[in-house]
Design a protein around this motif. Structure first.
Motif, PDB file in Angstrom:
ATOM      1  N   LEU A 101       0.918  -1.231   0.043  1.00 25.71           N
ATOM      2  CA  LEU A 101       0.001   0.006  -0.026  1.00 25.71           C
ATOM      3  C   LEU A 101       0.852   1.176   0.072  1.00 25.71           C
ATOM      4  CD1 LEU A 101      -2.884  -0.757   2.526  1.00 25.71           C
ATOM      5  CD2 LEU A 101      -2.906  -1.150   0.054  1.00 25.71           C
ATOM      6  N   PRO A 358      -0.264  -4.838   9.697  1.00 21.33           N
ATOM      7  CA  PRO A 358      -0.728  -3.973   8.498  1.00 21.33           C
ATOM      8  C   PRO A 358       0.015  -4.496   7.280  1.00 21.33           C
ATOM      9  CG  PRO A 358       1.138  -2.956   9.723  1.00 21.33           C
ATOM     10  CD  PRO A 358       0.546  -4.073  10.554  1.00 21.33           C
ATOM     11  N   ARG A 359      -0.219  -4.212   6.070  1.00 23.89           N
ATOM     12  CA  ARG A 359       0.395  -4.461   4.848  1.00 23.89           C
ATOM     13  C   ARG A 359       1.599  -3.636   4.695  1.00 23.89           C
ATOM     14  NH1 ARG A 359      -4.852  -5.688   4.976  1.00 23.89           N
ATOM     15  NH2 ARG A 359      -5.610  -7.013   3.415  1.00 23.89           N
ATOM     16  N   GLU A 362       0.911   0.471   4.884  1.00 22.57           N
ATOM     17  CA  GLU A 362      -0.191   0.771   5.476  1.00 22.57           C
ATOM     18  C   GLU A 362       0.015   1.471   6.706  1.00 22.57           C
ATOM     19  OE1 GLU A 362      -4.622  -1.261   6.702  1.00 22.57           O
ATOM     20  OE2 GLU A 362      -2.816  -2.417   6.108  1.00 22.57           O
TER      21      GLU A 362
END
Length: 380
Positions: A101, A358-359, A362
């Motif tokens: 992301l 989180p990715r 992110e």
């Protein structure tokens, strides 16, 4: 039948070809090793060495953990680590691309702002009360002294270094290649103006790489440095250091980042030890802890935590939200790629620990973290 002159010509050409091949191989090795001497970093000399010698952690020429530790335990009967590394059946890489992301614009800063952007492995950005603190930035393709060999990234950095916002401080936990990267440090030196806060001795590496002396702040455990409205403290860890054949010539640490209202803890690399409870009692509670969960093995239990131990450390620290780091980006151990976070998720649920996974890229708003959705299982 070929004439003797033809056979002699063949032998001459063959010899020349082997010589050319040998020269090409030597040239290739030289190219692969061209950055190695600089990447190995500097050595403690002069005033830096004198200061290190005064540290309670320094004796007999090296730094030490508070408790006696071994980097590797004696070999287990019937286990061959090299064979397992080369031919083991673990799934040490994701099957599909790791989802990345691009961080959205940061929410408006206020006196209680606290967000974390995880970039992969141990690299992360803490946004706290209007300040930005960058942790263990590694943007290179490999965590190695050479750009041609060594552990290679399993996903791209979610943002380019040039696209990072201005930061107020860069924290380095220790000098291993997956936490301290020469190319990244040099790029940050050119593009940013923030100081580098590092454990004792690590400044020698930064010196060699051209970081100005006024931007290097070296701290022993329990020493603090103010950056704007933040107090940043080097705290104990149980690990080791070294970029070449020499071990433990620089110190390793965890970090406390404290503003007027919010507090963050980052483990760096460490085994589980009673120092976490001491840090929690002195500096806690923490709104969020960034905890090492990957690259563990029963062959080196004293210097990297297992995921279940990381949960225990988080509770010792009096942590609020648990955010795992040190997984997903480099293949540095013998476990499955997704095993650390699978084990962590199970343990966090069993012990009622708030968790965010989180990715890469992110942003996690600590007061309103995204629910854990098992995103990694789709690519494992």
């Amino acid at each position: 039948m070929r004439a003797p002159a033809d056979r002699e010509l063949d032998r001459a050409l063959g010899g020349r070809l082997w010589r050319m091949t040998g020269l090409a191989a030597v040239a290739g090795l030289a190219w692969a090793a061209r950055d190695v001497p600089a990447a190995l970093g500097g050595r403690l000399t002069g005033a830096r060495a004198q200061r290190a010698a005064r540290s309670p952690q320094f004796r007999d020429g090296t730094f030490h953990n508070r408790a006696q530790t071994r980097t590797m335990t004696p070999g287990e009967p019937g286990r061959n680590l090299l064979w397992e590394l080369l031919f083991g059946k673990q799934r040490r890489r994701p099957r599909a691309l790791v989802p990345l992301l691009r961080p959205t614009p940061a929410p408006a800063a206020d006196e209680r702002e606290l967000n974390v952007v995880w970039y992969g492995h141990a690299s992360a950005l803490i946004e706290i009360e209007g300040h930005r603190v960058l942790l263990d930035p590694v943007w290179s393709e490999r965590c190695s002294p050479s750009g041609a060999v060594g552990p290679k990234r399993l996903h791209e950095p979610p943002v380019r270094l040039v696209d990072l916002p201005a930061v107020d401080a860069v924290l380095i936990s220790h000098d291993h290649y997956d936490h301290l990267d020469m190319a990244t440090v040099q790029e940050l030196t050119r593009r940013q103006s923030a100081p580098f806060l590092v454990p004792l001795g690590v400044g020698a590496h930064l010196d060699r790489w051209g970081v100005p002396a006024e931007r290097i702040v070296e701290l022993d455990w329990s020493e603090s440095h103010r950056v704007g409205g933040l107090e940043i403290t080097a705290t104990a860890a149980q690990h080791f250091s070294g970029r070449g054949l020499r071990r433990d010539g620089t110190l390793w640490s965890s970090w406390v980042v404290a503003g007027a209202h919010r507090k963050v803890f980052y483990t760096g690399d460490s085994g589980y030890f009673d120092g976490y409870a001491e840090i929690g009692a002195e500096h806690g509670p923490f709104d969020v802890t960034l905890m090492q969960i990957g690259a563990y093995d029963r062959a080196w239990p004293a210097i990297h935590m297992f995921p279940e131990e990381a949960v225990s450390a988080h509770l010792d620290l009096r942590g609020g939200l648990f955010l795992p780091v040190h997984w997903a980006t480099f293949n540095l151990a013998l476990h499955d790629w997704s095993e650390p976070v699978d084990r962590l998720w199970a343990e966090a649920k069993a012990r009622d620990v708030r968790l965010a996974v989180p990715r890469p890229g992110e942003r996690v708003v600590v007061d309103d973290p995204p629910p854990v959705d098992g995103w990694w299982q789709a690519v494992a």
